[in-house]
Enzyme design. Structure first.
Site: not given
Length: 1148
Positions: A418-420, A497, A538, A561, A729, A763
């Site tokens: 996993d990343k997070t 942010e 956004f 931005k 990759a 995702r």
């Protein structure tokens, strides 16, 4: 923070058409629902307790589950069969209980081990159930255990607390009953999500109002669909109002940026959506266990063949000697049928399969986990006691939740991470920026630039404009925590942010206040107020966010931005473009998340005209989103580029070094995350999983046909250029992955993935993570390891061969369901390269040696049968047979199992290439196994017939006296004990005081046993045998000659192999013994590898690489921005609802 052990299924692919659930029966749909009465007792037996249990066993299920697990091993079934056969009268030549007693001991030891490991799971469950939450009870708030929360209770949850059950949001401390929740443990997303209570309940802001609430909730029955909820809330005397997923607070989520919320429990315990997606912990078995099980089947087949041959030989011998050897009573023996003899020989030869193997392996595994090395220097050789894997900031030691997979850690080929929270710390920090074409590599440089310029804001320069935009262009909410000190905390749905606003504050531009119409910024001692006219939100399609403000001087300005691709195409001034772009590329190569900042002045009249257009678009009945987007495009033009920001998504300590080490060990690392593609790619670069020159295969397709075409195209390219493919990759999103994992496409897709160096899936749902893990396991047959920290990783952790949970600050969901828990991702290298490789080497030696020592002794019954007329007579006394594995040869394999090692931990960590020996299974295979079996048969033959040769004339003393068969049996038995003990020493690689104690102590124990046992009154067959054996010169001569002759060929073979055919591990071990630097050896190997790589690259220069890189990702230069889209409340509406100058309700 402790959390529950769960397994999330494929929630992302659950069908959302709930109408299809009742079609199968053809009967009219009958809506199923439940009614929850708030502030009242529920009907009895209607709802479950909020107590949860995730352990493997309970008091009632322990015995049946444990026995099922144990008798999945063929060896235990075999020995149970032998124990039953021994109960048949006059069948067993070894007694009734010589197999049953050890089997009961083995099962008892295994049961104790399982009990201890499951007891820890029960303790973890108790920690969860013992958490405290405030519950409204008898007109007052009372702290209660989570397990005591019942359906209908009103709970008060404070900021940074987890929700104890599935709650319907009633009200909150924020305007319009808004609250922020963090769902990183559910879906891996770092941005916060917004939930909003109903207007009808938003008034319930104090205890009195809640206590007077009389209402009921009618909702669907508990189900596993996480992000769907249908219900109604009906207050007494009022009209029912609908409830949806925006009002549901799920167990497992955490309250953030909100002081408190009130919620009514509707689902508790195992009825919560989180626990509905859970399943029992799988019963995992190691690759070595499975391989050993298979070899036991072959050995059993060999045993049956030997038994049949022996039974047939017995029949033939009896008939041949029946007439001549009448004094043996062969007439009576002839009445015994063939089947009876067959059973006798099965019992006689049963020990060819070592009954002690399982208990030896279990004890070795258990000690590998829980003991420390008592030999100096004192090192943590065992997982739970390894201080090098202790994470002091969180007080988290490494924890093996099971010891059954210790050796599997040494064979990992694929790591799915996993990343997070696993690779990252979930902390964003503003690190660098480029302003007006000038790069600032640190905040100190930027601070110096500010000091060198005119501090008067009436003549702002580019740096001040840049920082002012950072402080104004956002949807952050400030909250003053301590009025005396003026400490301000920023609440934001987007971590990017918040990082920008905090960065601006550190540089002197402090965002202080937000009202529905204005924002205030304090800079250089002045408080400036800006009117917020419009917020253009956004979205992943727009890739930008804008605010239109009126400055204190009355000038209208648009601040925008976003990604460099969308900002650059809207620029009206070309200044700084090229310089900024080169800086963006530099930031991206460091894995930083970038945003471009630009502004535009808008004339008053132009703004009024645009405002009319925008109002019409935002109130349109049809195609509202498209019209709003078109209106935004009209105003977001002729921008002036100010510069770009670079935010670091902070990695955990030494993550890049760990991934580099894993790749060097030929371990493929795949990242499976629920986060966005841009974010995942940035982390891939910063963690060194990806590099700037690595081609990226991007798969972002909408349908099955397009996915099939793209996979086929990429696969054909890879087949044509396999050499380049190994450095590519693959990047794929969850939607495309859903099509790629269909039955008709998954084989081609997995071939494409397995041909790439690394794979990044973005995702993805928890179920998709698990499905990928299962497919990798099925298609490769290699050992997979999954590592994660959140509830969304549990399915993947349990689907992989080995599951590792990261016990971080955000809870222990993954750790509780894992096989091994660690405090940081960096400890994975030590877990694999040190403990995994050591344990694999140790247990292979234990298994092979256990078979070897048993065959050495027990196959002698076959050789003796040749001289005993195939009668089934044993050459050894029956209890010495049983004691062989228990007393005389039990310690050497145990010492092998938790002391032996080839290289030091430091060397294995420094040179990951050493891991390949265990990874490729070089030490345990069918070939290696049967070579050991052949070796044991040869030793058995030599031990028996050399001993037989010394006793050919039955003369054991100078007086010419002879002895019975037990004299010969004890001589052979002694030589076997000595030989197998010396063999253990020959195979061990680390000699310590314990090694010497095990080898010489085992021999000494046998001599002591023979001396004592021969004088016990119940040992009728052994009386006086010690005197016979110890007074025989033939015995003492054989004690020197027979074991020496038997073991000498092994010594010669091992010497030749370690001299002529050295492995890399042998060379490194030899250099350690000689106190030489192993880097000399490794450098030579590296140079050879580097030469091959350079030759391949030279060849590739002349070959056109057909791998296409997605243009947008190529130009994005590190763009990433996290914010919820399509939430319960639009961001523009949220900021209009806040007035931070007013105090919040206390909720008391």
């Amino acid at each position: 923070m402790r959390s529950e052990h769960i397994e999330l299924s494929n929630v992302g692919t659950v069908l959302k058409d709930e109408d299809s659930r009742s079609v199968a029966t053809g009967a009219p749909e009958v809506p199923e629902s439940r009614t929850v009465y708030i502030n009242k007792e529920q009907p009895p037996n209607k709802c479950m307790s909020n107590s949860i249990s995730t352990a493997k066993y309970s008091v009632f299920s322990f015995l049946p589950k444990f026995l099922f697990e144990q008798f999945r091993r063929y060896s235990n079934i075999f020995f149970l069969f032998i124990a039953l056969l021994q109960q048949i009268p006059d069948v067993s030549p070894t007694g009734k209980y010589t197999t049953l007693t050890p089997l009961v001991c083995i099962l008892t030891i295994s049961a104790v081990k399982e009990f201890i490991e499951d007891w820890k799971r029960h303790r973890a469950d108790d920690e969860i159930n013992s958490r405290q939450v405030e519950v409204l009870d008898h007109h007052n708030w009372q702290w209660k255990r989570w397990s005591d929360v019942v359906v209908g209770n009103i709970c008060k949850v404070r900021s940074d607390q987890y929700f104890p059950a599935d709650l319907v949001l009633l009200s909150s401390s924020e305007p319009q009953s808004i609250c922020y929740i963090e769902t990183a443990n559910l879906d891996g997303e770092t941005n916060l999500k917004i939930r909003q209570g109903l207007p009808q309940t938003a008034r319930l802001l104090d205890t009195r109002d809640l206590d007077q609430l009389s209402a009921s909730v009618e909702c669907e029955l508990p189900n596993r669909v996480l992000y769907e909820f249908v219900g109604t809330l009906k207050e007494t005397g009022k009209t029912a109002v609908p409830l949806g997923p925006d009002q549901l607070l799920l167990r497992g989520a955490k309250l953030k940026n909100t002081t408190w919320v009130f919620g009514a429990a509707v689902y508790t315990g195992h009825e919560t959506k989180l626990m509905k997606n859970s399943s029992a912990a799988p019963l995992k078995r190691s690759t070595m266990d499975k391989a050993t099980n298979t070899q036991i089947i072959y050995l059993f087949g060999l045993l049956v063949v030997l038994c049949v041959i022996s039974a047939v030989a017995s029949e033939v011998w009896t008939k041949a000697h029946q007439a001549t050897d009448w004094y043996l009573g062969l007439d009576e023996m002839s009445t015994v049928n063939f089947g009876y003899n067959l059973l006798t020989f099965i019992i006689l030869y049963n020990n060819l399969i070592p009954i002690s193997l399982q208990v030896t392996v279990e004890i070795a595994r258990f000690i590998q986990v829980y003991r420390t090395d008592p030999t100096p220097p004192r090192q943590a050789l065992y997982i739970n006691m390894d201080h090098e894997m202790y994470h002091e900031p969180t007080d988290t030691p490494a924890m093996a939740r099971t010891s059954n997979l210790n050796e599997e850690l040494g064979q990992v080929k694929y790591v799915l991470t996993d990343k997070t929270g696993t690779l990252t710390q979930n902390v964003m920090e503003f690190k660098k920026c480029t302003i007006a074409g000038v790069k600032f590599s640190s905040l100190d440089e930027l601070q110096q630039a500010l000091q060198d310029r005119d501090p008067d804001l009436k003549s702002p320069d580019a740096v001040q404009d840049f920082l002012m935009m950072m402080a104004v262009c956002h949807t952050v909410i400030p909250e003053e925590q301590e009025r005396s000190t003026g400490t301000i905390v920023y609440h934001a749905a987007s971590p990017d942010e918040r990082a920008l606003v905090e960065g601006a504050r550190r540089l002197g531009f402090t965002f202080t206040t937000r009202t529905p119409q204005t924002v205030s910024v304090e800079a250089y001692g002045q408080l400036l107020q800006f009117d917020v006219l419009n917020v253009l939100e956004f979205t992943s399609t727009r890739k930008r966010m804008s605010v239109i403000i009126r400055q204190p001087n009355g000038r209208i300005q648009l601040m925008c931005k976003g990604a460099d691709t969308v900002i650059y195409e809207r620029l009206g001034d070309p200044r700084y473009k090229d310089d900024t772009l080169s800086h963006l590329a530099e930031f991206a190569s460091e894995g930083l998340r970038t945003l471009c900042l630009a502004v535009a002045d808008i004339p008053e009249q132009e703004y009024k005209e645009w405002q009319e257009t925008y109002h019409k678009a935002s109130t349109a009945i049809q195609c509202r989103e498209e019209k709003v987007e078109d209106a935004a495009r009209l105003i977001e033009t002729n921008l002036v580029l100010l510069g770009a920001t670079a935010i670091e998504d902070k990695l955990q300590d030494k993550v890049p070094e760990t991934i580099e080490a894993l790749l060097a060990a030929d371990i493929h690392v795949w990242v499976l995350t629920g986060d966005k593609q841009e974010t995942a790619i940035n982390i891939g670069h910063s963690s060194r999983l990806l590099h700037s020159k690595m081609p990226l295969l991007i798969l972002n397709e909408d349908g099955l046909d397009r996915t099939r075409a793209m996979v086929t195209e990429r696969l054909n390219e890879m087949r044509d250029h396999r050499e380049e493919a190994g450095q590519v990759a693959l990047i794929i999103d969850g939607r495309t992955l859903q099509y790629a994992l269909t039955h008709e496409l998954r084989s081609e897709f997995m071939e494409l993935c397995l041909g790439c160096r690394s794979v990044v899936c973005c995702r993805v749902s928890p179920g998709q993570k698990a499905e990928v893990a299962e497919l990798v396991t099925q298609h490769t047959g290699a050992v997979t390891l999954a590592i994660g920290d959140g509830a969304n990783d549990v399915a993947m952790i349990q689907a992989a061969h080995v599951g590792v949970g990261v016990a971080g600050l955000e809870g222990l969901q993954a750790a509780h369901s894992s096989d091994y828990a660690i405090g940081q991702f960096r400890f994975l290298a030590r877990l694999l390269f040190v403990h995994g490789a050591w344990n694999y080497s140790r247990l292979t030696q234990v298994v092979l040696y256990s078979f070897y020592k048993n065959i050495c002794l027990y196959v002698m019954e076959l050789w003796y049968a040749i001289y005993s007329g195939w009668s089934g007579q044993v050459v050894f006394e029956r209890w010495t047979i049983a004691a062989y594995n228990l007393l005389f040869t039990s310690v050497p394999p145990l010492i092998m199992g938790f002391i032996d090692r080839s290289c030091s931990a430091e060397t294995r960590l420094k040179y990951p290439q050493l891991y390949k020996t265990s990874q490729e299974g070089q030490l345990f295979s069918t070939r290696v196994f049967w070579l050991w079996i052949i070796n044991s048969l040869v030793h058995s033959v030599m031990l028996f017939w050399l001993s037989y040769g010394t006793m050919t004339q039955d003369v054991a003393w100078s007086s010419g006296r002879n002895a019975g068969y037990l004299m010969f049996g004890n001589m052979v038995y002694t030589y076997v004990v000595v030989t197998v003990s010396l063999k253990a020493g020959l195979e061990m690689q680390a000699w310590t005081c314990l090694t010497h104690l095990a080898i010489w102590g085992s021999i000494g124990v046998w001599f002591a046993f023979l001396l004592i046992y021969s004088h016990l009154p119940f040992a009728h067959d052994m009386i006086g045998l010690d005197t016979m054996v110890f007074t025989s010169p033939v015995f003492w001569l054989g004690l020197i000659m027979v074991p020496t002759a038997t073991i000498l060929p092994d010594v010669i073979f091992k010497s030749i192999r370690s001299t002529v055919h050295k492995t890399l591990t042998d060379e490194v071990r030899e250099s350690e013994i000689k106190a030489r630097d192993p880097s000399i050896i490794m450098d030579v190997k590296e140079k050879l590898t580097e030469r091959a790589r350079l030759l391949r690259n030279v060849k590739n220069v002349f070959r056109r690489t057909t791998t296409r890189v997605d243009l947008e990702v190529e130009l994005s230069h590190g763009y990433a921005f996290s914010q919820e889209e399509g939430g319960a409340v639009p961001q523009a509406d949220i900021i209009r609802a806040y007035d931070t100058t007013r105090p919040k309700p206390t909720g008391m």
